[in-house]
Design an enzyme around this catalytic site. Structure first.
Site, PDB file in Angstrom:
ATOM      1  N   LYS A   1      61.425  14.968  57.149  1.00  0.00           N
ATOM      2  CA  LYS A   1      62.017  13.447  56.974  1.00  0.00           C
ATOM      3  C   LYS A   1      61.773  12.819  58.293  1.00  0.00           C
ATOM      4  O   LYS A   1      61.210  11.772  58.724  1.00  0.00           O
ATOM      5  CB  LYS A   1      63.339  13.377  56.588  1.00  0.00           C
ATOM      6  CG  LYS A   1      63.591  13.861  55.223  1.00  0.00           C
ATOM      7  CD  LYS A   1      64.999  13.591  54.570  1.00  0.00           C
ATOM      8  CE  LYS A   1      65.939  14.374  55.243  1.00  0.00           C
ATOM      9  NZ  LYS A   1      65.828  15.868  55.003  1.00  0.00           N
TER      10      LYS A   1
ATOM     11  N   ARG B   1      67.334  24.865  67.059  1.00  0.00           N
ATOM     12  CA  ARG B   1      68.802  24.057  66.426  1.00  0.00           C
ATOM     13  C   ARG B   1      69.545  25.126  66.173  1.00  0.00           C
ATOM     14  O   ARG B   1      69.341  25.767  65.218  1.00  0.00           O
ATOM     15  CB  ARG B   1      68.369  22.938  65.643  1.00  0.00           C
ATOM     16  CG  ARG B   1      68.175  21.587  65.952  1.00  0.00           C
ATOM     17  CD  ARG B   1      67.839  20.544  64.811  1.00  0.00           C
ATOM     18  NE  ARG B   1      68.597  20.481  63.915  1.00  0.00           N
ATOM     19  CZ  ARG B   1      68.417  19.591  62.734  1.00  0.00           C
ATOM     20  NH1 ARG B   1      67.549  18.969  62.899  1.00  0.00           N
ATOM     21  NH2 ARG B   1      69.129  19.602  61.618  1.00  0.00           N
TER      22      ARG B   1
ATOM     23  N   ARG C   1      60.501  26.099  63.451  1.00  0.00           N
ATOM     24  CA  ARG C   1      60.916  24.854  64.153  1.00  0.00           C
ATOM     25  C   ARG C   1      61.661  25.109  65.452  1.00  0.00           C
ATOM     26  O   ARG C   1      62.617  25.995  65.660  1.00  0.00           O
ATOM     27  CB  ARG C   1      61.800  23.880  63.405  1.00  0.00           C
ATOM     28  CG  ARG C   1      62.251  22.560  63.989  1.00  0.00           C
ATOM     29  CD  ARG C   1      62.670  21.633  63.047  1.00  0.00           C
ATOM     30  NE  ARG C   1      63.837  21.619  62.585  1.00  0.00           N
ATOM     31  CZ  ARG C   1      64.628  20.749  61.890  1.00  0.00           C
ATOM     32  NH1 ARG C   1      64.105  19.727  61.333  1.00  0.00           N
ATOM     33  NH2 ARG C   1      65.774  21.035  61.376  1.00  0.00           N
TER      34      ARG C   1
ATOM     35  N   ARG D   1      72.737  25.092  54.260  1.00  0.00           N
ATOM     36  CA  ARG D   1      72.290  23.753  54.213  1.00  0.00           C
ATOM     37  C   ARG D   1      71.246  23.506  52.768  1.00  0.00           C
ATOM     38  O   ARG D   1      71.468  22.449  52.120  1.00  0.00           O
ATOM     39  CB  ARG D   1      71.351  23.260  55.401  1.00  0.00           C
ATOM     40  CG  ARG D   1      72.252  23.217  56.738  1.00  0.00           C
ATOM     41  CD  ARG D   1      71.274  23.143  57.872  1.00  0.00           C
ATOM     42  NE  ARG D   1      70.289  22.169  57.824  1.00  0.00           N
ATOM     43  CZ  ARG D   1      69.395  22.053  58.728  1.00  0.00           C
ATOM     44  NH1 ARG D   1      68.996  23.112  59.470  1.00  0.00           N
ATOM     45  NH2 ARG D   1      68.535  20.994  58.792  1.00  0.00           N
TER      46      ARG D   1
ATOM     47  N   ARG E   1      73.407  11.059  51.634  1.00  0.00           N
ATOM     48  CA  ARG E   1      73.098  12.436  51.403  1.00  0.00           C
ATOM     49  C   ARG E   1      74.139  12.823  50.244  1.00  0.00           C
ATOM     50  O   ARG E   1      74.093  14.130  49.616  1.00  0.00           O
ATOM     51  CB  ARG E   1      73.429  13.175  52.417  1.00  0.00           C
ATOM     52  CG  ARG E   1      72.157  13.939  53.167  1.00  0.00           C
ATOM     53  CD  ARG E   1      72.859  14.815  54.083  1.00  0.00           C
ATOM     54  NE  ARG E   1      72.071  15.761  54.756  1.00  0.00           N
ATOM     55  CZ  ARG E   1      71.357  15.653  56.026  1.00  0.00           C
ATOM     56  NH1 ARG E   1      71.025  14.349  56.440  1.00  0.00           N
ATOM     57  NH2 ARG E   1      70.632  16.708  56.424  1.00  0.00           N
TER      58      ARG E   1
HETATM   59  P1  AMP Z   1      69.841  16.605  59.650  1.00  0.00           P
HETATM   60  O1  AMP Z   1      69.246  16.524  61.062  1.00  0.00           O
HETATM   61  O2  AMP Z   1      69.513  15.229  59.082  1.00  0.00           O
HETATM   62  O3  AMP Z   1      69.392  17.927  59.154  1.00  0.00           O
HETATM   63  O4  AMP Z   1      71.213  16.733  59.793  1.00  0.00           O
HETATM   64  C1  AMP Z   1      71.838  17.734  60.353  1.00  0.00           C
HETATM   65  C2  AMP Z   1      73.438  18.039  59.862  1.00  0.00           C
HETATM   66  O5  AMP Z   1      73.966  16.589  60.273  1.00  0.00           O
HETATM   67  C3  AMP Z   1      73.684  18.323  58.403  1.00  0.00           C
HETATM   68  O6  AMP Z   1      73.327  19.276  58.096  1.00  0.00           O
HETATM   69  C4  AMP Z   1      75.063  17.700  58.340  1.00  0.00           C
HETATM   70  O7  AMP Z   1      75.860  18.554  58.935  1.00  0.00           O
HETATM   71  C5  AMP Z   1      74.967  16.315  59.319  1.00  0.00           C
HETATM   72  N1  AMP Z   1      74.660  15.155  58.619  1.00  0.00           N
HETATM   73  C6  AMP Z   1      73.473  14.523  58.851  1.00  0.00           C
HETATM   74  N2  AMP Z   1      73.427  13.245  58.029  1.00  0.00           N
HETATM   75  C7  AMP Z   1      74.615  13.391  57.325  1.00  0.00           C
HETATM   76  C8  AMP Z   1      75.025  12.850  56.186  1.00  0.00           C
HETATM   77  N3  AMP Z   1      74.460  11.549  55.809  1.00  0.00           N
HETATM   78  N4  AMP Z   1      76.115  13.160  55.785  1.00  0.00           N
HETATM   79  C9  AMP Z   1      77.088  14.079  56.080  1.00  0.00           C
HETATM   80  N5  AMP Z   1      76.451  14.934  56.991  1.00  0.00           N
HETATM   81  C10 AMP Z   1      75.359  14.726  57.546  1.00  0.00           C
END
Ligand code: AMP
Length: 207
Positions: free
Chosen positions: A14, A153, A120, A164, A86
Site C-alpha cells: 500500500k 520495522r 522488508r 497483524r 481499518r
Molecule cells: P501500517 O504502516 O499501515 O502497517 O501501520 C502500522 C501500525 O500502525 C498498525 O499495525 C497499527 O498498530 C497502527 N495503525 C495504522 N493505521 C491504523 C488505523 N487506521 N487504525 C488503527 N491502527 C492503525
C-alpha cells in the site's frame, strides 16, 4: 477522482503504491501508519499511547485515529488514504466527514505477505523502503537515496506479523464487502512489480 481509499493486508504494498498513485493524480497521500510512527519517534503523548498497540501488532483505538485523520484531510482537494480505515467503525466515522469516491483493494496472498514483510527493510533516516529479495539496496545495509542505515520495522518481526495478519482478517477484511456493497470497490492484483500495480491503479482511477 477526489478521495480514494487503498485497502489490502499488511505487506500488500500500500505505501509504495500510494506514493506513486498520489503523485500521478495530484492527491495528498495520508498514511496513518506513517503519521503514528512519526508521533512515536517524536515521543508525543499520541506517540506514547500508540506505541504500545503498534508494538504488539494491534490497532490503535478508532477514536484516536479518526481524530488524527479528520484534522489532516480538512480543506484538502483530494486525498489518498493508505492504511485507513481499518475497521468498520473507522469507515463509518470517515463517512461523516469525507465523501469516498473510490476504493482500491490490493489483493495479495498470506504467504506473499509473510515473505515480503520478513524481507522488508526501511531507511532509519528517510523512510525509503527496500526488500532484501526484490528491491535490494546497492550497498548492503545502506539507503541508496541518503546513505542512512537500513533497519527492520519492529512490527515486521515474525510474531508481530502473524498478529497483524490476524487483526487484518478479523477487523479490516470486512471493509472489502462494506465498500463493495456501496459499489465503490475495485480489486487489483498486488502480487506484481510495483510499477505495474501502480500503473493499473492510476488507469483504473482515471477511467
Ligand atoms: P501500517 O504502516 O499501515 O502497517 O501501520 C502500522 C501500525 O500502525 C498498525 O499495525 C497499527 O498498530 C497502527 N495503525 C495504522 N493505521 C491504523 C488505523 N487506521 N487504525 C488503527 N491502527 C492503525
Amino acid at each position: 477522482m477526489r478521495n480514494v481509499v487503498l485497502l489490502g493486508p499488511p505487506g500488500a504494498g500500500k505505501g509504495t503504491i500510494a506514493v506513486r498513485v498520489a503523485e500521478a493524480l495530484g492527491l495528498l497521500h495520508l498514511s496513518t501508519g506513517e503519521v503514528l510512527r512519526d508521533e512515536v519517534a517524536r515521543g508525543t503523548e499520541l506517540g506514547k499511547l500508540a506505541q504500545a498497540f503498534m508494538g504488539r501488532g494491534e490497532l490503535v483505538p478508532d477514536d484516536v485515529v479518526l481524530a488524527m485523520v479528520r484534522d489532516r484531510v480538512r480543506d484538502q482537494p483530494g486525498v489518498l488514504l493508505d492504511g485507513f480505515p481499518r475497521t468498520l467503525a473507522q469507515a463509518e466515522g470517515l463517512a461523516g466527514f469525507l465523501r469516498v469516491d473510490a476504493v482500491v483493494d490490493l489483493v495479495v496472498t498470506k504467504d506473499e505477505v509473510v515473505r515480503r514483510l520478513g524481507n522488508r527493510r526501511v531507511c532509519s533516516a528517510c523512510g525509503a523502503v527496500y526488500n532484501l529479495v526484490t528491491q535490494r539496496p546497492r550497498v548492503e545495509g545502506k539507503c541508496d537515496r541518503c546513505g542512512g542505515a537500513l533497519v527492520q520495522r519492529p512490527d515486521d518481526a515474525p510474531e508481530v506479523v502473524a498478529r497483524r495478519y490476524e487483526v487484518y482478517e478479523r477487523d479490516s477484511r470486512p471493509l472489502v464487502d462494506y465498500y463493495a456493497r456501496q459499489g465503490l470497490l475495485r480489486s487489483v492484483d498486488g502480487a506484481r512489480p510495483p510499477d505495474r500495480v501502480a500503473a493499473d491503479v492510476v488507469a483504473l482511477l482515471r477511467s
